[in-house]
Write a protein that holds these residues in place. Structure first.
Motif, PDB file in Angstrom:
ATOM      1  N   VAL A   1       0.831  -1.205   0.000  1.00 47.21           N
ATOM      2  CA  VAL A   1       0.000   0.000   0.000  1.00 47.21           C
ATOM      3  C   VAL A   1       0.863   1.252   0.000  1.00 47.21           C
ATOM      4  O   VAL A   1       0.548   2.249  -0.636  1.00 47.21           O
ATOM      5  CB  VAL A   1      -0.931  -0.009   1.230  1.00 47.21           C
ATOM      6  N   GLU A   2       1.993   1.179   0.731  1.00 52.94           N
ATOM      7  CA  GLU A   2       2.813   2.354   0.885  1.00 52.94           C
ATOM      8  C   GLU A   2       3.947   2.421  -0.134  1.00 52.94           C
ATOM      9  O   GLU A   2       4.850   3.232  -0.018  1.00 52.94           O
ATOM     10  CB  GLU A   2       3.409   2.381   2.293  1.00 52.94           C
ATOM     11  N   GLU A   3       3.914   1.582  -1.143  1.00 55.40           N
ATOM     12  CA  GLU A   3       4.969   1.541  -2.143  1.00 55.40           C
ATOM     13  C   GLU A   3       5.042   2.878  -2.881  1.00 55.40           C
ATOM     14  O   GLU A   3       4.064   3.352  -3.441  1.00 55.40           O
ATOM     15  CB  GLU A   3       4.687   0.421  -3.148  1.00 55.40           C
ATOM     16  N   PRO A   4       6.235   3.542  -2.907  1.00 56.70           N
ATOM     17  CA  PRO A   4       6.339   4.835  -3.557  1.00 56.70           C
ATOM     18  C   PRO A   4       5.969   4.801  -5.024  1.00 56.70           C
ATOM     19  O   PRO A   4       5.370   5.721  -5.542  1.00 56.70           O
ATOM     20  CB  PRO A   4       7.825   5.190  -3.359  1.00 56.70           C
ATOM     21  N   SER A   5       6.321   3.720  -5.717  1.00 61.65           N
ATOM     22  CA  SER A   5       5.985   3.631  -7.136  1.00 61.65           C
ATOM     23  C   SER A   5       4.479   3.644  -7.338  1.00 61.65           C
ATOM     24  O   SER A   5       3.976   4.142  -8.347  1.00 61.65           O
ATOM     25  CB  SER A   5       6.594   2.350  -7.731  1.00 61.65           C
ATOM     26  N   GLY A   6       3.697   3.100  -6.369  1.00 63.21           N
ATOM     27  CA  GLY A   6       2.241   3.138  -6.463  1.00 63.21           C
ATOM     28  C   GLY A   6       1.725   4.557  -6.385  1.00 63.21           C
ATOM     29  O   GLY A   6       0.791   4.945  -7.081  1.00 63.21           O
ATOM     30  N   ARG A   7       2.354   5.372  -5.523  1.00 70.04           N
ATOM     31  CA  ARG A   7       1.931   6.757  -5.421  1.00 70.04           C
ATOM     32  C   ARG A   7       2.225   7.517  -6.716  1.00 70.04           C
ATOM     33  O   ARG A   7       1.488   8.422  -7.091  1.00 70.04           O
ATOM     34  CB  ARG A   7       2.628   7.428  -4.238  1.00 70.04           C
ATOM     35  N   GLY A   8       3.301   7.174  -7.360  1.00 71.82           N
ATOM     36  CA  GLY A   8       3.606   7.820  -8.625  1.00 71.82           C
ATOM     37  C   GLY A   8       2.557   7.550  -9.677  1.00 71.82           C
ATOM     38  O   GLY A   8       2.281   8.403 -10.539  1.00 71.82           O
ATOM     39  N   LEU A   9       1.945   6.378  -9.599  1.00 78.05           N
ATOM     40  CA  LEU A   9       0.918   6.017 -10.578  1.00 78.05           C
ATOM     41  C   LEU A   9      -0.395   6.769 -10.359  1.00 78.05           C
ATOM     42  O   LEU A   9      -1.308   6.664 -11.181  1.00 78.05           O
ATOM     43  CB  LEU A   9       0.653   4.506 -10.509  1.00 78.05           C
ATOM     44  N   VAL A  10      -0.477   7.530  -9.242  1.00 78.92           N
ATOM     45  CA  VAL A  10      -1.689   8.316  -9.010  1.00 78.92           C
ATOM     46  C   VAL A  10      -1.856   9.376 -10.096  1.00 78.92           C
ATOM     47  O   VAL A  10      -2.946   9.930 -10.278  1.00 78.92           O
ATOM     48  CB  VAL A  10      -1.628   8.954  -7.601  1.00 78.92           C
ATOM     49  N   ALA A  11      -0.794   9.664 -10.822  1.00 80.19           N
ATOM     50  CA  ALA A  11      -0.918  10.613 -11.941  1.00 80.19           C
ATOM     51  C   ALA A  11      -1.927  10.116 -12.968  1.00 80.19           C
ATOM     52  O   ALA A  11      -2.539  10.929 -13.680  1.00 80.19           O
ATOM     53  CB  ALA A  11       0.442  10.820 -12.601  1.00 80.19           C
ATOM     54  N   ILE A  12      -2.120   8.796 -13.034  1.00 74.28           N
ATOM     55  CA  ILE A  12      -3.069   8.246 -14.011  1.00 74.28           C
ATOM     56  C   ILE A  12      -4.500   8.671 -13.696  1.00 74.28           C
ATOM     57  O   ILE A  12      -5.189   9.210 -14.574  1.00 74.28           O
ATOM     58  CB  ILE A  12      -2.935   6.714 -14.074  1.00 74.28           C
ATOM     59  N   PRO A  13      -5.031   8.463 -12.461  1.00 78.03           N
ATOM     60  CA  PRO A  13      -6.395   8.936 -12.190  1.00 78.03           C
ATOM     61  C   PRO A  13      -6.528  10.457 -12.272  1.00 78.03           C
ATOM     62  O   PRO A  13      -7.579  10.968 -12.672  1.00 78.03           O
ATOM     63  CB  PRO A  13      -6.683   8.432 -10.773  1.00 78.03           C
ATOM     64  N   LEU A  14      -5.477  11.194 -11.936  1.00 80.07           N
ATOM     65  CA  LEU A  14      -5.542  12.654 -12.091  1.00 80.07           C
ATOM     66  C   LEU A  14      -5.678  13.040 -13.558  1.00 80.07           C
ATOM     67  O   LEU A  14      -6.449  13.953 -13.911  1.00 80.07           O
ATOM     68  CB  LEU A  14      -4.294  13.295 -11.478  1.00 80.07           C
ATOM     69  N   ALA A  15      -4.924  12.349 -14.402  1.00 77.40           N
ATOM     70  CA  ALA A  15      -5.032  12.617 -15.839  1.00 77.40           C
ATOM     71  C   ALA A  15      -6.421  12.253 -16.347  1.00 77.40           C
ATOM     72  O   ALA A  15      -6.981  12.951 -17.218  1.00 77.40           O
ATOM     73  CB  ALA A  15      -3.948  11.846 -16.589  1.00 77.40           C
ATOM     74  N   LEU A  16      -7.001  11.165 -15.810  1.00 79.04           N
ATOM     75  CA  LEU A  16      -8.355  10.776 -16.220  1.00 79.04           C
ATOM     76  C   LEU A  16      -9.376  11.847 -15.859  1.00 79.04           C
ATOM     77  O   LEU A  16     -10.306  12.135 -16.630  1.00 79.04           O
ATOM     78  CB  LEU A  16      -8.737   9.450 -15.557  1.00 79.04           C
ATOM     79  N   ILE A  17      -9.206  12.460 -14.695  1.00 74.93           N
ATOM     80  CA  ILE A  17     -10.137  13.523 -14.287  1.00 74.93           C
ATOM     81  C   ILE A  17     -10.093  14.678 -15.286  1.00 74.93           C
ATOM     82  O   ILE A  17     -11.130  15.193 -15.724  1.00 74.93           O
ATOM     83  CB  ILE A  17      -9.785  14.018 -12.868  1.00 74.93           C
ATOM     84  N   VAL A  18      -8.874  15.064 -15.653  1.00 73.45           N
ATOM     85  CA  VAL A  18      -8.724  16.182 -16.593  1.00 73.45           C
ATOM     86  C   VAL A  18      -9.318  15.831 -17.956  1.00 73.45           C
ATOM     87  O   VAL A  18     -10.080  16.613 -18.548  1.00 73.45           O
ATOM     88  CB  VAL A  18      -7.237  16.567 -16.732  1.00 73.45           C
ATOM     89  N   VAL A  19      -8.996  14.626 -18.457  1.00 77.97           N
ATOM     90  CA  VAL A  19      -9.459  14.230 -19.786  1.00 77.97           C
ATOM     91  C   VAL A  19     -10.981  14.125 -19.828  1.00 77.97           C
ATOM     92  O   VAL A  19     -11.641  14.643 -20.746  1.00 77.97           O
ATOM     93  CB  VAL A  19      -8.803  12.891 -20.200  1.00 77.97           C
ATOM     94  N   ILE A  20     -11.562  13.446 -18.824  1.00 75.89           N
ATOM     95  CA  ILE A  20     -13.021  13.269 -18.813  1.00 75.89           C
ATOM     96  C   ILE A  20     -13.727  14.629 -18.693  1.00 75.89           C
ATOM     97  O   ILE A  20     -14.740  14.884 -19.345  1.00 75.89           O
ATOM     98  CB  ILE A  20     -13.438  12.329 -17.657  1.00 75.89           C
TER      99      ILE A  20
END
Length: 402
Positions: free
Chosen positions: A15-34
């Motif tokens: 859960v606390e893996e730093p690489s997982g936090r980096g992937l949060v850019a994906i849902p942020l990008a989805l918010i902008v695109v949608i």
């Protein structure tokens, strides 16, 4: 290389893996695109409901706090869409905002529960592993003229501890005492019962001169203390411990054992495998059935270069996908001659291949080789470890029921 230790990545670390936090850019990008696509679409097309993907995806990549932040951004984006795409007062947009708020809150709640569960599992694992290190101390790699290797597999992955036990200790005279046993039950509930046996064994190994006296002392200790530590509330049935106790003198090839209802050990000698069935078996510890005088040892020959293989029933009762038990003696007979570490690795790999995964029950294996050199007992922790025999049975006794 003294033992095989199976480790698994903890949920909370994932859960606390730093690489997982980096992937949060994906849902942020989805918010902008949608948001942009919805605003530019005709008024009869509504893509806002797709925004729920963002907090749901974040929950799988990060913790509750970051998921809550993405949820707020998601609801904010839906409000912007409503304001620019038909108005905030339309029934459709009001319903979408309310639904998105509720769904985001539920996702955050589930993520919070998951994080709390992960922390609890991490604490339980830490406590269990500490208890196991204290209770089931790793045997020394060398003790007297013996070389030792061991394997422990716990059925409960979340705790890494089970109901199997083993220990090696020096006697007051020039010999080594060994015990391997199996507590009825498994997991954390079996720690107390195992502690009674191991505590009595470590103390008695130095105090009692003969193996029958030591085994009788173990029986007395278990009969006296087992009811106080057994988990009778959740398991009201009969509690006992199967055990195999051995005395291996430093000088001479003669050794002896007392089998208290435990699976018989295997002796590897001159490319042959011998099943050491007990000629004078006694009931498991805790049955309180026989007086001390009835404990009679079974002698056997253990020469330089020989290997003793001790194990619990979790090994031989491990089933393949088709339901077949693991044929330990036959499999060991097929391995090439090797030292204890390599033999242990062969058994471990072959056992997992037979089962097709982790065994469903606790399993322990202790491999002991007699060597020509003599080493003093110096307890230490070892690092994880990264052969043709013919099967032969000694005597005509029947196998011990287990």
């Amino acid at each position: 290389m003294g033992y095989v230790d199976i480790r698994r990545v903890s949920v909370d670390r994932l859960v606390e893996e730093p690489s997982g936090r980096g992937l949060v850019a994906i849902p942020l990008a989805l918010i902008v695109v949608i948001t942009v696509v919805d605003i530019r679409s005709p008024t009869d097309i509504h893509l806002g409901p797709l925004l729920v993907i963002a907090p749901a995806l974040t929950a799988s990549l990060a913790g509750a706090s970051l998921t809550a932040l993405v949820g707020v951004l998601t609801v904010t984006a839906q409000v912007v869409i409503a304001a620019l795409h038909g108005g905030l007062t339309t029934a459709n947009h009001i319903a979408q905002i309310i639904a998105l708020t509720v769904l985001s809150a539920l996702v955050v709640f589930v993520c919070h529960v998951r994080e709390r569960r992960a922390r609890e599992l991490s604490r339980a694992r830490s406590v269990a592993e500490t208890a196991q290190r204290v209770l089931l101390r790793p045997p020394p790699r060398r003790i007297g003229p013996l070389r030792v290797a061991w394997l422990y597999l716990a059925a409960e992955d979340e705790t890494h501890i089970g109901g199997d036990l083993f220990a090696v200790a020096r006697a007051a005279h020039s010999s080594t005492r060994v015990i391997i046993g199996d507590v009825r039950g498994k997991g954390l509930a079996s720690i107390g019962e195992a502690s009674v046996v191991l505590g009595a064994f470590r103390e008695g190994s130095h105090r009692y001169a003969t193996l029958p006296a030591l085994t009788a002392a173990l029986e007395v200790s278990v009969c006296r203390d087992l009811d106080e530590v057994a988990d009778t509330e959740h398991d009201p049935g009969e509690h006992f411990i199967t055990a195999l106790v051995l005395d291996i003198p430093d000088q001479g090839p003669q050794a002896e054992m007392i089998n208290c209802g435990h699976p018989p050990p295997l002796l590897l000698h001159d490319h042959e495998v011998t099943v050491l069935y007990a000629r004078h078996p006694v009931p498991p510890l805790g049955m309180c059935a026989l007086p001390a005088a009835s404990h009679r040892p079974d002698p056997f020959t253990f020469e330089t270069g020989d290997i003793l293989l001790l194990y619990t029933d979790g090994v031989i009762e491990a089933r393949s996908p088709t339901g077949a038990f693991y044929p330990l003696a036959e499999r060991v007979a097929s391995f090439p001659p090797s030292h204890p570490d390599t033999l242990l690795r062969h058994i471990y790999d072959d056992l997992l291949a037979h089962v097709g995964g982790q065994p469903a029950d606790d399993a322990a294996i202790l491999v002991i080789e007699r060597t020509t050199s003599h080493h003093l007992h110096r307890p230490h922790f070892t690092h994880p470890v990264d052969g043709h025999h013919r099967l032969r049975s000694s005597g005509s006794s029947s196998p011990v029921e287990h």
